[in-house]
Write an enzyme that holds these catalytic residues in place. Structure first.
Site, short mmCIF file in Angstrom:
data_model
loop_
_atom_site.label_atom_id
_atom_site.label_comp_id
_atom_site.label_asym_id
_atom_site.label_seq_id
_atom_site.Cartn_x
_atom_site.Cartn_y
_atom_site.Cartn_z
N GLN A 23 31.71 42.93 34.98
CA GLN A 23 32.41 41.64 34.93
C GLN A 23 33.91 41.91 34.85
O GLN A 23 34.36 42.65 33.96
CB GLN A 23 31.96 40.83 33.71
CG GLN A 23 32.60 39.45 33.64
CD GLN A 23 32.15 38.64 32.43
OE1 GLN A 23 31.31 39.08 31.65
NE2 GLN A 23 32.73 37.47 32.27
N ASP A 61 34.75 33.54 47.36
CA ASP A 61 35.29 34.76 46.76
C ASP A 61 36.38 35.32 47.67
O ASP A 61 36.24 35.34 48.89
CB ASP A 61 34.16 35.79 46.56
CG ASP A 61 34.56 36.89 45.61
OD1 ASP A 61 33.99 36.96 44.51
OD2 ASP A 61 35.46 37.70 45.97
N HIS A 101 30.89 33.12 35.71
CA HIS A 101 30.84 32.72 37.12
C HIS A 101 29.57 33.27 37.73
O HIS A 101 29.18 34.40 37.47
CB HIS A 101 32.07 33.21 37.88
CG HIS A 101 32.38 34.66 37.68
ND1 HIS A 101 33.00 35.13 36.54
CD2 HIS A 101 32.16 35.75 38.46
CE1 HIS A 101 33.13 36.45 36.63
NE2 HIS A 101 32.62 36.85 37.79
P1 5GP Z 1 33.02 39.80 38.64
O1 5GP Z 1 33.23 41.22 39.03
O2 5GP Z 1 33.82 39.43 37.41
O3 5GP Z 1 31.58 39.42 38.52
O4 5GP Z 1 33.54 38.93 39.84
C1 5GP Z 1 34.84 38.45 39.97
C2 5GP Z 1 35.01 38.03 41.40
O5 5GP Z 1 36.18 37.24 41.49
C3 5GP Z 1 35.17 39.18 42.37
O6 5GP Z 1 34.13 39.12 43.34
C4 5GP Z 1 36.55 38.95 42.98
O7 5GP Z 1 36.61 39.27 44.35
C5 5GP Z 1 36.78 37.48 42.73
N1 5GP Z 1 38.19 37.12 42.58
C6 5GP Z 1 39.11 37.76 41.82
N2 5GP Z 1 40.31 37.13 41.89
C7 5GP Z 1 40.12 36.07 42.72
C8 5GP Z 1 41.00 35.03 43.18
O8 5GP Z 1 42.18 34.97 42.86
N3 5GP Z 1 40.45 34.11 44.02
C9 5GP Z 1 39.13 34.14 44.39
N4 5GP Z 1 38.70 33.18 45.20
N5 5GP Z 1 38.29 35.10 43.96
C10 5GP Z 1 38.78 36.05 43.14
#
Ligand code: 5GP
Length: 115
Positions: free
Chosen positions: A95, A31, A101
Site C-alpha cells: 500500500q 489509475d 482504495h
Molecule cells: P497502492 O499501491 O497504494 O495500492 O495503490 C496506489 C495507486 O495509486 C497506484 O496504482 C498508483 O498508480 C495510483 N496513484 C498514485 N498517485 C496517483 C495520482 O496522482 N493520480 C491517480 N489517478 N492515481 C495515482
C-alpha cells in the site's frame, strides 16, 4: 501517516483525475499508472486509512463502499468477462497511499498468483 494524501486532494478536486463515477459515498477514477486496460481506483468519501481500519468501521458504511465497487465495475463493462478487485494493505501489502482504495483491474486475462 499523512492525513492529507494524494487521494484526499483528488476527492477535494485540488488535483485532477479522470473520474468515472461519483455519488454520495464514493469517488472512482482511473489509475495514473494503469496495470491493465481498465484500472480504476474506488475510494469512499468516509476516509479509512486502510483495509485494517474496517474492523472498527460501521458495517453499513463498509457495505456502501463495497456495493459501489461492484457497481463501478459493472458500469465499466467488466461483468461479462470478469475482473479483479484488490485492496493492498500496509507495507507488505504494497500500500503506497494511506487512504483506503480498491483497485478494479480488467480488460485482459489476469494472471495468478500475484507477486
Ligand atoms: P497502492 O499501491 O497504494 O495500492 O495503490 C496506489 C495507486 O495509486 C497506484 O496504482 C498508483 O498508480 C495510483 N496513484 C498514485 N498517485 C496517483 C495520482 O496522482 N493520480 C491517480 N489517478 N492515481 C495515482
Amino acid at each position: 501517516m499523512s492525513n492529507h494524501t494524494i487521494f484526499d486532494k483528488i476527492l477535494s478536486k485540488e488535483i485532477p483525475a479522470q473520474i468515472v463515477y461519483e455519488d454520495d459515498f464514493v469517488l472512482a477514477f482511473r489509475d495514473i499508472q494503469p496495470q491493465a486496460p481498465v484500472h480504476v481506483l474506488v475510494i469512499p468519501k468516509t476516509k479509512w486509512v486502510g483495509f485494517s481500519a474496517l474492523q472498527d468501521a460501521a458495517p453499513l458504511a463498509v457495505g456502501e463502499f463495497f456495493t459501489r465497487i461492484a457497481k463501478v465495475a459493472a458500469q465499466l463493462g467488466l461483468d461479462a468477462k470478469g475482473y479483479r478487485v484488490v485492496l493492498n494493505n500496509g507495507r507488505d501489502g504494497q500500500q503506497t497511499v494511506d487512504y483506503i482504495h480498491a483497485h478494479i483491474l480488467g480488460g485482459r486475462g489476469l494472471t495468478w498468483p500475484p507477486g
